[in-house]
Design an enzyme around this catalytic site. Sequence first.
Site, PDB file in Angstrom:
ATOM      1  N   HIS A 173     -12.095  -6.352   7.853  1.00  0.00           N
ATOM      2  CA  HIS A 173     -12.786  -6.002   6.603  1.00  0.00           C
ATOM      3  C   HIS A 173     -13.962  -5.080   6.890  1.00  0.00           C
ATOM      4  O   HIS A 173     -14.906  -5.013   6.110  1.00  0.00           O
ATOM      5  CB  HIS A 173     -13.275  -7.263   5.875  1.00  0.00           C
ATOM      6  CG  HIS A 173     -12.167  -8.135   5.408  1.00  0.00           C
ATOM      7  ND1 HIS A 173     -11.541  -9.050   6.228  1.00  0.00           N
ATOM      8  CD2 HIS A 173     -11.522  -8.204   4.214  1.00  0.00           C
ATOM      9  CE1 HIS A 173     -10.583  -9.655   5.551  1.00  0.00           C
ATOM     10  NE2 HIS A 173     -10.546  -9.166   4.332  1.00  0.00           N
TER      11      HIS A 173
ATOM     12  N   GLU B 257       0.811  -1.223   0.000  1.00  0.00           N
ATOM     13  CA  GLU B 257       0.000   0.000   0.000  1.00  0.00           C
ATOM     14  C   GLU B 257       0.842   1.270   0.000  1.00  0.00           C
ATOM     15  O   GLU B 257       0.482   2.257  -0.641  1.00  0.00           O
ATOM     16  CB  GLU B 257      -0.971  -0.013   1.189  1.00  0.00           C
ATOM     17  CG  GLU B 257      -2.157  -0.961   1.027  1.00  0.00           C
ATOM     18  CD  GLU B 257      -1.822  -2.435   1.192  1.00  0.00           C
ATOM     19  OE1 GLU B 257      -0.689  -2.746   1.631  1.00  0.00           O
ATOM     20  OE2 GLU B 257      -2.689  -3.279   0.892  1.00  0.00           O
TER      21      GLU B 257
END
Length: 733
Positions: A533, A463
């Site tokens: 999540h 990322e």
Amino acid sequence: MATTKAAPKLVTKTPEDKTYQGLTRQQLIEIYRLMFLSRRIDDREILLKRQQKIFFQISGAGHEALLVAAGLALKPGYDWLFPYYRDRALALTLGMKPLDMFLQAVGAADDPSSGGRQMPSHWSSRELKIVTGSSPTGSQYLHAVGCAHAGRYFSAHPDAARKAQGDYREFKDVTFHGDEVVYVSSGEGTTSQGEFWEALNSASNLKLPVLFVIEDNEYAISVPCEVQTAGGNISRLVANFPNFHFEECDGTDPVESYAAVTRAVEHIRAGRGPGFVHGHVIRPYSHSLSDDERLYRPESERKEEVRRDPITRLQMFLIREGILEEKEITDLEKQVDQEVQDASDRALEAPLPAKESILQFIYSPDFDPTSAKVEVPPAPAANSSKPGAVAAKTMADLITACLRDEMRRDPRIVVFGEDVADCSREQYLKEKLVKGKGGVFKLTAGLQTEFGPDRVFNSPLAEASIVGRSIGMAVRGLKPVAEIQFFDYIWPAMHQLRNELPLIRWRSFNGFSSPALIRVAIGGYLTGGAIYHSQCGESIFTHIPGLRVVFPSNALDANGLLRTAIRCDDPVMFLEHKRLYRETYGRAPYPGPDHMIPFGKARVAREGSDISVITYGAVVPRALQAAQRAEREHHLSVEVLDLRTLSPYDWEAIAKSVRKTNRVIVAYEDVLSWGYGAEIAARIADELFDHLDAPVRRVAAMDTFCAYQPVLEDEILPQSDDVYQALIKLAGF
Ligand SMILES: Cc1ncc(C[n+]2csc(CCOP(=O)(O)OP(=O)(O)O)c2C)c(N)n1
């Protein structure tokens, strides 16, 4: 005892045309001048710091030979540079002036690097393509990779460089050369950073024209290289990266360094891949003026280092080779001293920055995404009231539609991230063996097939690299639309998001900008999404000046706001709620290819007069349900305000609603404490106190993590019933 008379010193003049690894005698004299100039600026800054006339000092002492050599091997204003704080001699060689450096040291208004905002030795120059550097070590590596990638892209798609009206392109000049080099450097300690390795990996894999220069002075403040680097030598560890040209040299010898850098640069310019130059240098002064190296380096080691001082070594070399005589060296040094004295005197007289300038260039001064001029309503067909006239699309559909429309309109857009491509092994697509993926949520499906792999591609699973590379691309004028697959995994990129992306413009005093767009799938209510999540955490990013944060709740808003985000001249974080992607709530017909919504304009999702609910994202439909129930069961008239953008946010709309209802709830999905609602609630209490008939209430998640078991998840996240209960209580206050 017979005295032996010293033999007269024989200075054999070398032929005027003798060269040293391609360097002429005249060039060697110039190298000496630049190295000495660099050292003398350091010495002067040290003096000024001791006199408290400047506030920080970090020197380039001991690194000069390698850096002047690198500067000579590069083309000023042609190649791009991401240097670090020891690169004074490089900056001077490329053309930065001693006065520019002293202006930064005193923090003057005319400091060309930052307008008095950054510490000394944080170089920046638009003309010289020296891109504004920061203080964190290593984050610049990924910018260099993105920058090189953009250069490659524009070479392959020269039409994309054209200017266009009506969006960020109006304000971005793009230049590129097929054989340009992107220089990036750091000390050996910084090679411990993950971002260094991420950068090497991508530069190697994509054969990008990046010149990595490691200035190895064996210490990172007090930590020696054998603690940083397994085996103590970074060259050995990186040796297996493909496509690289590697050099390891004595960085205190300008001739050897020049030869090494030149070979690496030749490899890069020929398009064969990146280069890596590992120069062994010294650090004769402590790390900075805040450090005293005698605490961790014995006298013997420091003395040994002095023998390798590049300035005295080159001095002796010039004399030995008959290039300069002692007297000529003294004259040259006197000239340099005078130049340094004049420049520092001038800088000390220079006007300081005006306090009114503080807020300048946090955002683009050219393109205001909050302006009503930005607004383009949905195309008439989309507004058709005839039922079934136009098929209603999901938020996912309209985000994809916006990406596709904008990519057709603007060839500078590149989409990348984890799994966003249809298929990296393109032949499978071509042979129609597979259909293609296009994102774990399928929002980028079909884009690679339509626009090709140069414009839509997968990134490594990293990322920081996604955001860091985006920054470098956007600096060059590309429009990266990068995707972070799950908000839960944004944290490796935090450094880039907090310390780099939103700061490029402000810290360079508008010298550079980086209007990259980062799309992020966010949020819970997934039934089983669990801890990793389901996260929200938008307030962490709204806390960062310079970053626009958008959080739509429905399909039409997502489409109109995404378009504004793409055309905008600022960095934007675009938060897409996963649960809303395909929800029945908030579907809308396709609004055409130009629908735009200005930032900072809330939407009244439901009018009411008794209580206001200020909210956004997936809590909007939950608040609407609660409002309907409160009306049905208690005749309460509840207004629901959907903020749509969180930074900037629509204070006027909030104030208008609170003035009308006098009771307010701020509802948000993230954990209650320290969340986005805290700021809104505080400001309401502060500025609208006279209009309140009850305390400001917040409805949000419990102060814990989101659990997997749906029974727990339901309890933890704010539900429609929680908003309803809060409405009833507040009505009765
Ligand atoms: C990410 C980050 N961590 C820590 C620091 C504090 N710091 C500044 S310079 C430095 C040492 C850098 O050493 P090296 O890369 O070897 O470069 P040198 O200063 O020796 O040239 C440290 C730890 C920082 N600036 N950034």
